[in-house]
Write a protein that holds these residues in place. Structure first.
Motif, mmCIF file in Angstrom:
data_model
loop_
_atom_site.group_PDB
_atom_site.id
_atom_site.type_symbol
_atom_site.label_atom_id
_atom_site.label_comp_id
_atom_site.label_asym_id
_atom_site.label_seq_id
_atom_site.Cartn_x
_atom_site.Cartn_y
_atom_site.Cartn_z
ATOM 1 N N ASP A 218 81.418 38.574 69.214
ATOM 2 C CA ASP A 218 80.339 37.802 69.847
ATOM 3 C C ASP A 218 80.671 36.315 69.850
ATOM 4 O O ASP A 218 80.429 35.612 70.844
ATOM 5 N N LYS A 219 81.226 35.843 68.736
ATOM 6 C CA LYS A 219 81.600 34.430 68.647
ATOM 7 C C LYS A 219 82.691 34.111 69.661
ATOM 8 O O LYS A 219 82.644 33.070 70.345
ATOM 9 N N TYR A 232 85.465 41.748 77.378
ATOM 10 C CA TYR A 232 84.228 42.528 77.385
ATOM 11 C C TYR A 232 84.495 43.980 76.996
ATOM 12 O O TYR A 232 83.658 44.634 76.365
ATOM 13 N N ARG A 233 85.671 44.497 77.376
ATOM 14 C CA ARG A 233 86.020 45.875 77.027
ATOM 15 C C ARG A 233 86.071 46.049 75.508
ATOM 16 O O ARG A 233 85.504 47.009 74.961
ATOM 17 N N LYS A 234 86.724 45.132 74.815
ATOM 18 C CA LYS A 234 86.786 45.214 73.354
ATOM 19 C C LYS A 234 85.407 45.041 72.743
ATOM 20 O O LYS A 234 85.068 45.691 71.747
ATOM 21 N N GLN A 235 84.589 44.163 73.331
ATOM 22 C CA GLN A 235 83.224 43.982 72.832
ATOM 23 C C GLN A 235 82.448 45.289 72.948
ATOM 24 O O GLN A 235 81.720 45.683 72.023
ATOM 25 N N ALA A 251 78.049 45.498 77.717
ATOM 26 C CA ALA A 251 79.380 44.883 77.746
ATOM 27 C C ALA A 251 80.325 45.662 78.651
ATOM 28 O O ALA A 251 81.140 45.078 79.376
ATOM 29 N N ALA A 252 80.222 46.989 78.643
ATOM 30 C CA ALA A 252 81.101 47.816 79.475
ATOM 31 C C ALA A 252 80.825 47.582 80.962
ATOM 32 O O ALA A 252 81.759 47.576 81.775
ATOM 33 N N ALA A 259 86.776 44.109 86.122
ATOM 34 C CA ALA A 259 87.971 44.894 86.436
ATOM 35 C C ALA A 259 88.017 45.256 87.917
ATOM 36 O O ALA A 259 89.085 45.238 88.546
ATOM 37 N N GLU A 260 86.846 45.574 88.493
ATOM 38 C CA GLU A 260 86.793 45.885 89.927
ATOM 39 C C GLU A 260 87.152 44.658 90.759
ATOM 40 O O GLU A 260 87.899 44.756 91.736
#
Length: 281
Positions: A218-219, A232-235, A251-252, A259-260
């Motif tokens: 988040d930070k 965002y993927r890792k989040q 987030a996904a 990504a699109e």
């Protein structure tokens, strides 16, 4: 007399010219460089072939020291202190020697790397580490002697030896966790977005404190003007691991959109699959 000298010079020139011809070596040299965690491992050795011979128990006798290769000594170099069994092997270069037995090998890491073959006068004080490992039968013939670094994880790997129909492996561990923890503690005095991101991803992948990973990701996201889809993927994955499905879906979706827009099919598929699994599609 002049004719004789001219003839001698011509013969010498012809011999020297022939001496410049390079031919293949029967045991060609090989060098392997492999990163294990944060540790560099380098192997240098020569690779003899079976060539119809019986190797272990014949060409390489049981119970006698072998240089684990051909020509110049086989050598391994570690950039950090590593652990073999319960022994610490300090960063540096070592000659590898093997004493083959039926069903097992004694493997030695020797501090003197300048020998050609087994040392004429073996010095136990130069044995930095010694380990006995089991050997296993290979169901096919391995013609060319091979040493490799396999079974790689963030925290260790194995030196694998395979030749003829024999396989042996020496597992070792590397100080990745200590180095990463030290780096995290150091940079957290004034970390940037990349530091928070790297620390969060490491905690996710190593199964460590996921609540801490959630705070760090988040930070990291908050410190970036325009977070990227892979961030965002890792989040999303960290939120999912922490049990926050709502946050993971949010987030996904951001990762999927990014990504699109970027035309990254891999991340589109990963996010789509996750959103379906989380009941959001």
């Amino acid at each position: 007399m002049k004719k004789l000298l001219l003839l001698v010079a011509l013969v010498a020139f012809t011999f020297n010219a022939k001496a410049q011809i390079e031919t293949p070596q029967p045991s060609p040299a090989s060098k392997l460089e492999q990163k294990v965690g944060l540790t560099d491992v380098t192997l240098e050795y020569s690779r003899p072939g079976v060539r119809g011979r019986t190797i272990f128990g014949d060409l390489v006798p049981y119970g006698k020291l072998w240089r684990a290769g051909a020509n110049k000594n086989t050598m391994v170099t570690f950039s950090d202190n590593i652990t073999i069994g319960d022994q610490t092997l300090k960063a540096g270069s070592y000659a590898i020697f093997v004493k083959p037995m039926k069903g097992s090998w004694e493997v030695y890491f020797y501090t003197d790397t300048n020998n050609w073959g087994a040392p004429k006068n073996w010095d136990d004080s130069k044995v930095a580490a010694k380990i006995t490992v089991e050997t296993h039968d290979v169901p096919f013939n391995v013609e060319t002697y091979t040493i490799d670094v396999n079974q790689i994880t963030n925290n260790g790997a194995a030196l694998e030896f395979i030749w003829e129909k024999t396989y042996a492996a020496v597992p070792f561990s590397v100080p990745t966790e200590t180095k990463v923890a030290s780096a995290i503690n150091r940079v957290m005095q004034g970390p940037g977005a990349n530091d928070y991101y790297a620390a969060a991803v490491y905690y996710l992948e190593e199964g460590k404190d996921i609540k801490q990973a959630k705070q760090w990701i988040d930070k990291a996201i908050s410190m970036v003007d325009k977070p990227q889809f892979w961030q965002y993927r890792k989040q999303a994955l960290i939120y999912a691991e922490a049990g926050d499905k709502k946050g993971a879906i949010k987030a996904a979706k951001k990762s999927l959109k990014g990504a699109e827009e970027a035309g990254n099919a891999d991340y589109v598929k990963m996010n789509t699959d996750s959103l379906k699994a989380w009941g959001a599609m």
